[in-house]
Design an enzyme around this catalytic site. Structure first.
Site, PDB file in Angstrom:
ATOM      1  N   ASN A   1       3.184  -2.349  16.243  1.00 18.58           N
ATOM      2  CA  ASN A   1       2.946  -2.847  14.882  1.00 18.58           C
ATOM      3  C   ASN A   1       3.901  -2.198  13.869  1.00 18.58           C
ATOM      4  O   ASN A   1       4.510  -2.890  13.052  1.00 18.58           O
ATOM      5  CB  ASN A   1       1.482  -2.590  14.499  1.00 18.58           C
ATOM      6  CG  ASN A   1       1.164  -3.021  13.090  1.00 18.58           C
ATOM      7  OD1 ASN A   1       1.360  -2.258  12.149  1.00 18.58           O
ATOM      8  ND2 ASN A   1       0.707  -4.249  12.926  1.00 18.58           N
TER       9      ASN A   1
ATOM     10  N   GLY B   1      10.169   2.613  19.214  1.00 14.32           N
ATOM     11  CA  GLY B   1       8.798   2.090  19.228  1.00 14.32           C
ATOM     12  C   GLY B   1       8.811   0.684  18.663  1.00 14.32           C
ATOM     13  O   GLY B   1       9.449   0.437  17.630  1.00 14.32           O
TER      14      GLY B   1
ATOM     15  N   LYS C   1     -10.187  10.808  12.718  1.00 12.48           N
ATOM     16  CA  LYS C   1      -9.439  10.057  13.728  1.00 12.48           C
ATOM     17  C   LYS C   1     -10.289   9.903  14.973  1.00 12.48           C
ATOM     18  O   LYS C   1     -11.137  10.755  15.246  1.00 12.48           O
ATOM     19  CB  LYS C   1      -8.145  10.806  14.108  1.00 12.48           C
ATOM     20  CG  LYS C   1      -7.107   9.934  14.741  1.00 12.48           C
ATOM     21  CD  LYS C   1      -6.273   9.231  13.677  1.00 12.48           C
ATOM     22  CE  LYS C   1      -5.217   8.343  14.239  1.00 12.48           C
ATOM     23  NZ  LYS C   1      -4.242   7.977  13.202  1.00 12.48           N
TER      24      LYS C   1
HETATM   25  N1  GLU Z   1      -3.938   4.421  11.935  1.00 12.01           N
HETATM   26  C1  GLU Z   1      -3.284   4.405  10.665  1.00 12.01           C
HETATM   27  C2  GLU Z   1      -2.744   5.780  10.334  1.00 12.01           C
HETATM   28  O1  GLU Z   1      -2.520   6.615  11.181  1.00 12.01           O
HETATM   29  C3  GLU Z   1      -4.167   3.826   9.583  1.00 12.01           C
HETATM   30  C4  GLU Z   1      -5.437   4.559   9.350  1.00 12.01           C
HETATM   31  C5  GLU Z   1      -6.402   3.817   8.431  1.00 12.01           C
HETATM   32  O2  GLU Z   1      -6.058   2.774   7.946  1.00 12.01           O
HETATM   33  O3  GLU Z   1      -7.488   4.363   8.244  1.00 12.01           O
HETATM   34  O4  GLU Z   1      -2.445   6.058   9.217  1.00 12.01           O
END
Ligand code: GLU
Length: 425
Positions: A230, A227, A115
């Site tokens: 998206n 929220g 992340k």
């Molecule tokens: N940000 C999204 C999540 O928390 C997608 C992560 C991704 O596609 O790598 O799952």
């Protein structure tokens, strides 16, 4: 503004990485894991801190702080989004990278967890400033990521445009187009059909399965969504479109709206676009974020940030299903309260795994240079989400543990098996 401050305080008060460590300890107890394995599961493999000098529109340089955490890549290259948020902390990113590890494992895609985050407020930045920040971040992390190492994606306050700038910067560094370095790209740059609403659509498949298991009729079932980014917007849209649910409450960081007659998701979307918040909808009752948690609805969908269902408000939850489209919305104490009350929680890293699953499909399509149509993506996503949900439900019943612990049992078993076969532990 007051609402934003409340959220920030909550995040500061409950450290999400401590939540992860508590969750891992519970799982280690159930699986009787050795102390060494548990230690590996409670710490990231690599943690990167970067300083990002960015020329602002006023001509001055501003230095932003950013992070990329690669939690565990035993099962494959790291995967996980990048958040741009004023309250970002390294511990939040660490927690989110751990949840990405379990998320990829629970839907059984061959990826690890990572992340990223940058402390910034995109709402106060121009497009040019955001582009320069995105490129600076990519330059800083480029040596440590790549299509076979670690593949970022969008998350809170980042989107297809952010991903495009970052992909372009990485391609310039490599001297060739590198579509596979990042996912969540627009279709014209190797994005996957169905990626935009993938997180919400994946969540809908788990809600459909939960409703079957609990014998809840989804037609006209009432839904409250916290929220409206998206995840939240598409959740509202798809809950109505796919099942005929009635969305009675929506909210965002500035406040919310309730209507017993139902709120049209598209109207709420336009209202947010035009006025910056769904709380400005007309012919509705005004709500706070806190009110949404305790609403008398069939399905509650937290789709914003972490720590919104806590020991303080969990007893007020009346929903039959809590579908966690956000990452980390429920604290461990709140988890126990919800379970004791008989609330069926679809845990975050299962419920919101649709996003990363379609990201994985995007990686596959980029690698093959052959693109699927939307119907194929939806069908493959449905299969992944449905089998993951069923496995978690069966494990929860078998071990008599809550859905989150059951999801942990499945994911951690898979990660541990890979670590053991590689000779790490
Ligand atoms: N940000 C999204 C999540 O928390 C997608 C992560 C991704 O596609 O790598 O799952």
């Amino acid at each position: 503004m007051a609402k934003t401050t409340v959220t920030a305080n909550k995040i500061a008060a409950i450290n999400p990485f401590e939540t992860v460590r508590t969750q891992v300890d519970k799982c280690a107890e159930i699986l009787k894991l050795s102390p060494e394995i548990t230690e590996m599961l409670k710490n990231p493999l690599r943690e990167l801190h970067v300083s990002l000098p960015v020329r602002m529109d006023n001509g001055k340089i501003k230095v932003f702080q950013g992070f990329r955490v690669q939690y565990n890549d035993a099962r494959g290259p790291g995967k996980g989004g990048i958040r741009f948020h004023p309250e970002e902390t390294i511990d939040t990113v660490k927690a989110l990278s751990a949840w990405m590890t379990w998320k990829c494992a629970v839907v059984d895609i061959p990826l690890g967890g990572a992340k990223g985050g940058v402390i910034c407020n995109p709402k106060e930045m121009s497009k040019g400033e955001l582009e320069r920040l995105s490129r600076a971040y990519m330059r800083a992390i480029a040596p440590y990521i790549g299509p076979e190492k670690d593949v970022p994606a969008p998350d809170v306050y980042t989107n297809g445009q952010t991903m495009s700038w970052m992909m372009d910067e990485y391609s310039v560094i490599c001297g060739k187009p590198q579509f596979g370095v990042i996912t969540g790209k627009p279709l014209c740059l190797g994005g996957s059909p169905g990626r935009d609403d993938a997180t919400a659509r994946g969540g809908m498949f788990t809600i459909r399965e939960a409703a079957k298991a609990l014998k809840i009729d989804l037609k006209n079932a009432t839904v409250a969504i916290q929220g409206y980014g998206n995840a939240g917007y598409y959740a509202a849209k798809l809950a109505k479109e796919m099942f005929g649910c009635k969305v009675v409450a929506v909210c965002d960081s500035r406040g919310g709206a309730y209507s017993a007659k139902g709120i049209d998701p598209a109207v709420a979307f336009t209202c947010k676009e035009k006025t910056d918040s769904v709380c400005n909808l007309s012919s509705v009752e005004k709500l706070t974020n806190e009110d949404v948690i305790g609403l008398d609805v069939d399905i509650l969908i937290p789709a914003a940030l972490e720590n919104v269902i806590t020991a303080k408000n969990a007893r007020s939850v009346k929903a039959k299903i809590v579908a966690e489209l956000a990452n980390g919305p429920t604290t461990p104490e709140a988890d126990d309260i919800l379970y004791a009350k008989g609330v069926h929680t679809i845990p975050d890293f299962l419920c919101n795994a649709g996003g990363v699953t379609v990201s994985y499909f995007e990686m596959v399509q980029n690698a093959c240079m052959y693109y699927w149509d939307e119907a194929e993506v939806y069908a493959k996503l449905d299969k992944k989400m449905t089998s993951a949900y069923k496995a978690v439900l069966a494990t929860s019943r078998q071990y008599k543990i809550n859905m989150r612990q059951a999801a942990y049992v499945i994911s951690v078993r898979r990660v541990v098996e890979a670590m053991q076969m590689r000779g790490w532990v």
